[in-house]
Design a protein around this motif. Structure first.
Motif, short mmCIF file in Angstrom:
data_model
loop_
_atom_site.label_atom_id
_atom_site.label_comp_id
_atom_site.label_asym_id
_atom_site.label_seq_id
_atom_site.Cartn_x
_atom_site.Cartn_y
_atom_site.Cartn_z
N HIS A 72 20.46 57.74 22.71
CA HIS A 72 21.63 58.61 22.69
C HIS A 72 21.31 59.98 23.29
O HIS A 72 22.17 60.61 23.92
CB HIS A 72 22.14 58.77 21.25
N GLU A 73 20.07 60.44 23.09
CA GLU A 73 19.67 61.75 23.60
C GLU A 73 19.74 61.82 25.13
O GLU A 73 19.80 62.91 25.71
CB GLU A 73 18.24 62.08 23.15
N GLU A 74 19.73 60.66 25.76
CA GLU A 74 19.80 60.61 27.21
C GLU A 74 21.16 61.07 27.72
O GLU A 74 21.29 61.52 28.86
CB GLU A 74 19.51 59.18 27.67
N GLY A 75 22.19 60.94 26.87
CA GLY A 75 23.51 61.42 27.27
C GLY A 75 24.54 60.36 27.52
O GLY A 75 25.70 60.67 27.82
N MET A 76 24.17 59.08 27.40
CA MET A 76 25.15 58.00 27.55
C MET A 76 25.39 57.33 26.21
O MET A 76 24.48 57.20 25.40
CB MET A 76 24.67 56.96 28.58
N SER A 77 26.61 56.87 26.01
CA SER A 77 26.97 56.15 24.79
C SER A 77 26.75 54.65 24.99
O SER A 77 26.58 54.18 26.11
CB SER A 77 28.43 56.41 24.42
N THR A 78 26.77 53.93 23.90
CA THR A 78 26.75 52.46 23.93
C THR A 78 27.95 51.99 23.15
O THR A 78 28.00 52.12 21.93
CB THR A 78 25.45 51.90 23.30
N THR A 79 28.96 51.45 23.84
CA THR A 79 30.26 51.26 23.19
C THR A 79 30.88 49.89 23.36
O THR A 79 31.87 49.59 22.70
CB THR A 79 31.28 52.29 23.73
N ALA A 80 30.36 49.05 24.28
CA ALA A 80 31.01 47.78 24.62
C ALA A 80 32.45 48.01 25.07
O ALA A 80 33.32 47.17 24.89
CB ALA A 80 30.97 46.79 23.45
N GLY A 81 32.69 49.19 25.67
CA GLY A 81 34.02 49.51 26.19
C GLY A 81 35.00 50.02 25.16
O GLY A 81 36.18 50.17 25.45
N ILE A 82 34.53 50.32 23.96
CA ILE A 82 35.42 50.64 22.85
C ILE A 82 35.64 52.15 22.78
O ILE A 82 34.69 52.93 22.71
CB ILE A 82 34.82 50.16 21.52
N ILE A 83 36.88 52.57 22.76
CA ILE A 83 37.20 53.99 22.69
C ILE A 83 36.69 54.60 21.40
O ILE A 83 36.13 55.70 21.39
CB ILE A 83 38.73 54.20 22.79
N SER A 84 36.86 53.89 20.29
CA SER A 84 36.50 54.45 18.99
C SER A 84 35.02 54.83 18.93
O SER A 84 34.65 55.86 18.39
CB SER A 84 36.82 53.46 17.87
N SER A 144 38.62 47.21 29.45
CA SER A 144 38.20 47.85 28.21
C SER A 144 39.06 49.08 27.98
O SER A 144 39.51 49.72 28.95
CB SER A 144 36.73 48.24 28.25
N GLY A 145 39.28 49.41 26.72
CA GLY A 145 40.07 50.58 26.41
C GLY A 145 39.45 51.85 26.95
O GLY A 145 40.15 52.78 27.37
N ARG A 146 38.13 51.88 26.97
CA ARG A 146 37.43 53.07 27.44
C ARG A 146 37.32 53.13 28.96
O ARG A 146 37.44 54.20 29.56
CB ARG A 146 36.02 53.09 26.84
N GLY A 147 37.11 51.99 29.61
CA GLY A 147 36.84 52.00 31.05
C GLY A 147 38.00 51.57 31.92
O GLY A 147 37.92 51.69 33.14
N GLY A 148 39.08 51.05 31.32
CA GLY A 148 40.19 50.56 32.12
C GLY A 148 39.92 49.18 32.68
O GLY A 148 39.06 48.45 32.21
N GLN A 149 40.67 48.82 33.72
CA GLN A 149 40.59 47.48 34.31
C GLN A 149 39.70 47.47 35.54
O GLN A 149 39.98 48.12 36.55
CB GLN A 149 41.99 46.99 34.71
N THR A 150 38.61 46.74 35.47
CA THR A 150 37.72 46.58 36.63
C THR A 150 38.35 45.60 37.61
O THR A 150 38.93 44.59 37.21
CB THR A 150 36.35 46.07 36.20
N LEU A 151 38.22 45.91 38.90
CA LEU A 151 38.81 45.09 39.95
C LEU A 151 37.75 44.59 40.90
O LEU A 151 36.69 45.19 41.05
CB LEU A 151 39.86 45.90 40.73
N ILE A 152 38.04 43.48 41.55
CA ILE A 152 37.10 42.89 42.50
C ILE A 152 37.12 43.70 43.80
O ILE A 152 38.16 44.19 44.23
CB ILE A 152 37.45 41.41 42.76
#
Length: 555
Positions: free
Chosen positions: A121-133, A179-187
């Protein structure tokens, strides 16, 4: 290492005194920077070792490429977050390389991780599985996942987390890649039709089990395992060599044998004399996919493989009708999520269980459950209502039997096979095989909200085998890949989706690097050496051997 490289370039071309020209010197020190659209790990590492560029340059270039197409331009939504410390980590690894040398073939190589693999976490990125909460309410993991820890130890740089199907699409019936956090990924391969993201343009390994404890990865089921997704079999084999292994906290890896060097599996003749089976009763692809698959069988035969066709799974009806696997996943998901949350260093506010996640989603529908296509939480409800009862434990046993003893292993034994092959857009251990025909009708039509199948979409060849047969399967895949080169000879992303930034665009004063610093000494011998100045810009300096009265020209 860098000095030796430049010396090897210059020494063979040493002219007689007075014979050297500006053009000849320029050519003697020139080299081609790797194209970042195609560059593999080995090519990048070679450039780093030779001092052609630094890890800082790579990180700058890849972050710029993400910026170009992720939320701007085609807005692919492929990356959910970038690492704010990536540049400083790259600089530290560059400095370490100068003093101590390279840690491994991954030293200073930028990688991206899926957003369900825990990183510091100290690195600055979260681990969320795309979850907003998880992101908005302050979820913090205690440490790197074992997979991430091993890659970090090898010197890899995690420059970003990728978007993903939220909860690995185990929430309910929701479009893949959302994902709620990242939106819809497209090809990125198709510009005219907006199609859901798929992962099968790259080589993918789904290994038997890896050093990836459920304590650290989301979603959390014993059947799941991490694996590399790369542009080539060689890159995937290299990554697997670093991340495979036992994890003392994970029962699923306890029986894993000693991890081999998967790079030694890269043999163009690996298919010679091997027997592969075709389970026709598992193939449910459209006509053009099956046609390309049948052509691939001829290629495999030409590479020395014996093909048993058909080699059908003997217990397929049981596999399809008992729905054992879904019951196991449903129960383990609830248990895994609850255990994961309890193991966090910092919990999201008011979220301590799967039930709390369901409640949060219902209270934040505009983000987590946007209408009309992303509202379903049916699988969440089923998991929340499930229990670790006798039926569950019996299902675990039966699932294992059907998947191994009565499934893959039974088929291998019955037909005396070394492996199993089939075409797929949704399996793993894939090598690029082809693209859906341009005459194919997109489905669903109209899209809901996107097409899941469309003309031009890629599909792959899947290699399957018994537990811990990855070494052999990698060899099969490599032999096929090298013989066909489907990915290199196939379609590229549409023009807008191809990032334009290259290394030359982020390396300061590149023209000075290649030309301005070259001194041409007329009538003199010279020797070459490489140095880096305080701004980390490589300069080629040609100096005359101790002679006086030489004319000097600066270009």
């Amino acid at each position: 290492m860098a000095f030796a490289f430049w010396q090897s370039l210059l020494k063979p071309k040493m002219p007689a005194p007075g014979d050297i020209s500006i053009q000849e010197v320029s050519q003697s020190v020139n080299f081609q920077l790797p194209d970042l659209y195609e560059a593999g790990i080995a090519e990048l590492q070679q450039g780093l070792e030779k001092g052609q560029f630094a890890s800082v340059d790579l990180v700058k270039a890849y972050l710029a490429r993400i910026e170009e197409v992720n939320l701007k331009g085609p807005a692919l939504h492929a990356v959910i977050e970038t690492n704010p410390q990536a540049l400083s980590q790259a600089a530290a690894l560059d400095a370490e390389r100068k003093v101590k040398g390279s840690r491994s073939p991954l030293h200073g190589i930028p990688l991206v991780l899926k957003d369900n693999i825990a990183t510091l976490h100290e690195e600055g990125m979260s681990t969320t599985a795309g979850i907003i909460s998880a992101a908005r309410l302050g979820s913090e993991v205690a440490d790197d996942a074992p997979v991430a820890a091993k890659l970090r130890e090898a010197g890899a740089i995690f420059i970003a987390k990728t978007n993903m199907s939220e909860w690995a699409n185990f929430r309910g019936k929701v479009p893949n890649g959302f994902s709620g956090r990242g939106g819809q990924t497209l090809i990125s391969l198709l510009s005219e039709r907006r199609c859901v993201w798929i992962q099968f343009w790259k080589w993918v390994i789904r290994a038997t089990s890896l050093e990836s404890s459920p304590q650290w990865d989301l979603p959390l089921v014993q059947e799941d395992t991490a694996g590399p997704m790369c542009r080539s079999v060689a890159d995937a084999a290299l990554l697997l060599s670093f991340i495979a292994g036992k994890d003392e906290s994970d029962e699923a890896t306890k029986d894993q044998p000693e991890v081999p060097d998967y790079m030694k599996a890269l043999d163009k003749n690996a298919l010679m004399g091997k027997t592969l089976g075709v389970p026709r009763n598992l193939i449910k692809e459209n006509t053009c996919v099956e046609e390309e698959f049948n052509k691939a069988l001829d290629t495999l035969r030409s590479l020395g493989a014996n093909i048993v066709d058909p080699a059908d799974f003997p217990m397929l009806k049981n596999l399809r009708h008992q729905n054992i696997e879904r019951l196991v996943l449903t129960v383990e998901f609830k248990v895994g999520v609850n255990n994961y949350i309890s193991g966090l260093r910092k919990h999201p506010v008011n979220i301590n269980s799967l039930a709390d996640v369901i409640k949060f989603n219902n209270e934040n529908k505009e983000k987590e459950l946007p209408e009309p296509y992303h509202t379903d939480q049916s699988q969440f409800y089923k998991s929340e209502d499930s229990k670790e009862d006798e039926q569950y434990y019996e299902a675990i046993k039966k699932d294992y039997e059907l998947g191994r003893a009565e499934g893959i292993d039974a088929t291998l034994k019955k037909f005396k096979l070394d492996g199993i092959i089939l075409p797929s857009k949704s399996q793993f251990n894939l090598v690029p095989l082809g693209f859906v025909s341009d005459t194919f009708e997109p489905t669903p039509n109209p899209p809901t909200p996107l097409h899941t199948e469309s003309p031009g979409m890629p599909f792959g060849l899947c290699f399957m085998g018994t537990a811990y047969s990855e070494y052999q399967l990698i060899g099969f895949a490599y032999a096929f890949e090298q013989a066909t080169q489907v990915r290199l000879n196939g379609r590229k992303a549409f023009a807008e989706a191809i990032p334009k930034t290259q290394l030359k665009d982020v390396m300061s004063n590149l023209s000075s690097w290649l030309l301005t610093s070259i001194h041409v000494f007329h009538g003199c011998g010279y020797a070459g050496f490489l140095k880096r100045d305080s701004t980390n810009i490589a300069s080629v300096v040609l100096r005359r051997e101790a002679q006086t009265g030489c004319g000097t020209k600066r270009v």
